[in-house]
Scaffold this motif. Structure first.
Motif: not given
Length: 150
Positions: A31-36, A40
């Motif tokens: 999830e954190a990687r997808a938000q990058q 951003k």
């Protein structure tokens, strides 16, 4: 250290716990990687630089988790191989013991049976009878016993 069934099971439980722990880390990391990505972080150079380092560290962490997962798989395979080798050794020992048992049974003396006249089927007495011993007269017995024949 000797490999025992208890040790194998303890190691299986450890590997299962490690694999579950990795699984709990994978979802938040994904999830954190997808938000990058672009947009951003603000355009301020320090924020952009932080965002790049952050994304690189998330990628490195994901790569390390993949490596750990692969290491757990290798450890599980090694444990499985060792457990199977232990089973083969147990099987080989069991087979060797069975060979000894079969050999001992084959070389055991056959129990003898004692037949009585009551065990002989009716009408077959002559098959089981021995010839009557020759009986010498008293005079012949005396000559034979002293070594004289005339």
């Amino acid at each position: 250290m000797a490999l025992t069934p208890q040790l194998v099971m303890a190691n299986v439980r450890r590997l299962e716990a490690l694999f579950r722990e990795l699984g709990t880390l994978s979802a938040p990391l994904a999830e954190a990687r997808a938000q990058q990505g672009p947009g951003k972080w603000s355009a301020i150079p320090e924020c952009t630089q932080f965002g790049q380092y952050y994304a690189q560290n998330l990628d490195a962490l994901a790569h390390n988790l993949d490596l750990l997962s692969a290491d757990i798989g290798v450890a599980a395979q090694n444990l499985l191989d060792n457990a199977q080798a232990m089973e083969q050794i147990d099987g080989a020992a069991r087979e060797r013991l069975m060979t000894i048992v079969r050999s001992a049974e084959a070389s055991a003396p056959v129990p003898t049976t004692v037949s009585t006249p009551y065990d002989i089927p009716a009408g077959q007495d002559d098959l089981y009878s021995a010839p009557e011993p020759e009986v010498a007269t008293a005079a012949e017995d005396v000559r034979v016993s002293f070594g004289r024949t005339s």
